[in-house]
Design a protein around this motif. Structure first.
Motif, PDB file in Angstrom:
ATOM      1  N   SER A  63       0.814  -1.215   0.000  1.00 56.35           N
ATOM      2  CA  SER A  63       0.000   0.000   0.000  1.00 56.35           C
ATOM      3  C   SER A  63       0.847   1.264   0.000  1.00 56.35           C
ATOM      4  N   ARG A  64       2.122   1.144   0.369  1.00 59.40           N
ATOM      5  CA  ARG A  64       3.014   2.290   0.361  1.00 59.40           C
ATOM      6  C   ARG A  64       3.850   2.358  -0.905  1.00 59.40           C
ATOM      7  N   SER A  65       3.555   1.522  -1.860  1.00 61.99           N
ATOM      8  CA  SER A  65       4.285   1.520  -3.119  1.00 61.99           C
ATOM      9  C   SER A  65       3.759   2.637  -4.016  1.00 61.99           C
ATOM     10  N   PHE A  66       4.631   3.518  -4.454  1.00 62.52           N
ATOM     11  CA  PHE A  66       4.214   4.599  -5.335  1.00 62.52           C
ATOM     12  C   PHE A  66       3.693   4.047  -6.654  1.00 62.52           C
ATOM     13  N   ARG A  67       4.320   2.997  -7.138  1.00 63.27           N
ATOM     14  CA  ARG A  67       3.875   2.392  -8.396  1.00 63.27           C
ATOM     15  C   ARG A  67       2.445   1.882  -8.279  1.00 63.27           C
ATOM     16  N   THR A  68       2.131   1.262  -7.144  1.00 61.77           N
ATOM     17  CA  THR A  68       0.773   0.758  -6.935  1.00 61.77           C
ATOM     18  C   THR A  68      -0.234   1.897  -6.855  1.00 61.77           C
TER      19      THR A  68
END
Length: 487
Positions: A292-297
């Motif tokens: 959830s902290r992935s910028f890509r996601t």
């Protein structure tokens, strides 16, 4: 395709004298070293961003970025897509075969462009547009004048884009409400309504950061008003009473069906949002961060939601319902009001991200007020009050600048950095304690890694060149022909 990294050797004495090598203090045979004047390849990290250790060596050099939670970053990633371009889409009257493919293509391209910015930020370890442009085009000694000129150009271009965007938002929010006012008012309605809206926006003029609660609430409310507008447009279309947005007739020559679709997916806050997301992640050694902290996601999810909330509009414009049903209340008034509020509530976040104007130190010390912020606010008001002929020119400048900044600029920086820079050096220190067999093993591992990276580079290079030439170059050619009256 990016040039392969080269191998070089270094003695133990050279390693001790190197400040870069001393920071790592590694006894391994292969050590990655950045050239003094040229950076390394952006693909020298794992496929998954969450696999990169959260250590000071990977910090983004933007210490003043405010920390943001993933939900707040997602809010600002999604918000630009649900504004003026989406609200003008039902007026393009594109058939489905010409409406759906461009929307899907530009949605994919904007996600790809955001990924390029994200990779450039991680590669350069910077998340400021000025710094990345200077690193790409004016890095090294003896280029001070070029750096100063580029820095001024980037700040002026970014500021112009944001001021015109906020000015057109304010102008359209006023014009959407004017038809709802009585005709026999004793005062000019446009200046009076503009004054009322300016008073509403005045508390936001001095806000310095996107994390301010006033800006967060305004941005969230703009998405809610867009959803209200979207539902009312769907009901009005089903009833056969959907009308053309008068704002469509006020746009310039560049505002056609496909270019309006491209404008929907323009955005300009990728770098600061990525830095703010990383600033909000607590450091935990080598532990992995949550998905959830992935910028890509978050970026992909925002594009997917935007597609879901704009794709039905293509069907509305291609299939106009001829059956007119009686509406329970005046939906056209609700549509106009929701349209106006959506644009008005989008202005605060636009003002916050606008670069400040140069103000003398003497003037700054003479008052506690943010003079630069208020001057920008005055410029926004001035743009909203220009004559209609000038406003059409501003709208064309806005569309061209937003599309170039979103699709063309990241591709240009990527290609400039990775096609015209020296490759990364891999230094193999000549340590007596290092077995030669280990050197050969690490070199074979490096060769295998290069083969895997080569395949990824080919795919990414195809995408980047597509953004640069067919999309960017084709857009410039079309714009020039449009201005010349060729089509």
């Amino acid at each position: 395709m990016d040039p392969p990294r080269r191998l070089s050797t270094s003695s133990s004495g050279e390693e001790e004298d190197s400040p870069t090598m001393s920071n790592f203090n590694s006894s391994t045979s292969l050590i990655l070293v950045h050239e003094s004047d040229e950076p390394s390849s952006p693909f020298d990290f794992p496929d998954d961003e969450d696999e990169v250790p959260e250590s000071p060596d990977y910090e983004i050099r933007r210490s003043w970025s405010p920390a943001m939670s993933p939900s707040l970053v997602f809010l600002y990633l999604l918000s630009p897509y649900l504004k003026l371009g989406a609200m003008l889409l039902p007026n393009t009257q594109l058939p489905l075969k010409f409406g759906i493919p461009p929307l899907v293509i530009f949605a994919v391209l904007t996600a790809f462009a955001r990924q390029i910015w994200y990779m450039l930020a991680r590669y350069m370890r910077k998340a400021d547009l000025e710094d990345i442009v200077l690193d790409a085009f004016a890095r090294g000694r003896g280029k001070e004048r070029r750096r100063a000129w580029l820095r001024a150009l980037v700040r002026a271009g970014t500021g112009m884009l944001r001021v015109i965007l906020a000015g057109i938002y304010l102008r359209e929010s006023v014009h959407n409400i004017l038809p709802l006012l009585p005709d026999d008012l004793p005062f000019p309605p446009q200046p009076a309504l503009t004054f009322v809206f300016v008073l509403t926006l005045l508390p936001f003029a001095s806000v310095e950061t996107l994390t301010a609660k006033r800006v967060v609430y305004a941005t969230g409310a703009s998405i809610l008003t867009y959803l209200t507008w979207f539902v009312c447009v769907a009901v009005s279309h089903a009833n056969g009473t959907l009308q053309i947005n008068p704002g469509w007739l006020r746009m310039g020559a560049f505002w056609q069906g496909i270019t309006t679709t491209a404008f929907i997916f323009t955005s300009s806050s990728t770098l600061p949002l990525y830095a703010s997301l990383k600033a909000g992640i607590p450091h935990s050694g080598l532990s992995k961060s949550l998905v959830s902290r992935s910028f890509r996601t978050l970026s992909s999810l925002s594009v997917a939601v935007a597609v879901g909330l704009t794709l039905p509009l293509v069907f509305f414009t291609s299939r106009m319902n001829a059956v007119i049903l009686q509406e329970p209340f005046d939906l056209q008034a609700v549509i106009a009001l929701a349209n106006s509020l959506t644009l008005l509530l989008a202005i605060p976040s636009t003002l916050v991200t606008t670069p400040s104007l140069p103000v003398s130190e003497r003037l700054q010390r003479s008052t506690m007020l943010p003079i630069s912020k208020y001057l920008l606010f005055v410029l926004v008001i001035s743009v909203s009050l220009v004559p209609e002929r000038v406003a059409r020119v501003f709208s064309d400048i806005l569309l061209a600048s937003a599309c170039a900044a979103t699709f063309f600029l990241p591709a240009l920086i990527h290609i400039t950095t990775h096609f015209f820079k020296k490759p990364l050096s891999i230094v193999i220190p000549q340590l007596p304690a290092t077995p030669s067999a280990a050197d050969e093993l690490l070199q074979r591992k490096e060769d295998a890694l290069q083969k895997r990276q080569w395949r990824r580079r080919v795919i990414w290079d195809i995408g980047v060149w597509t953004l640069l030439l067919p999309v960017g170059g084709g857009g410039f050619v079309w714009g020039a022909g449009r201005l010349a009256g060729k089509w």
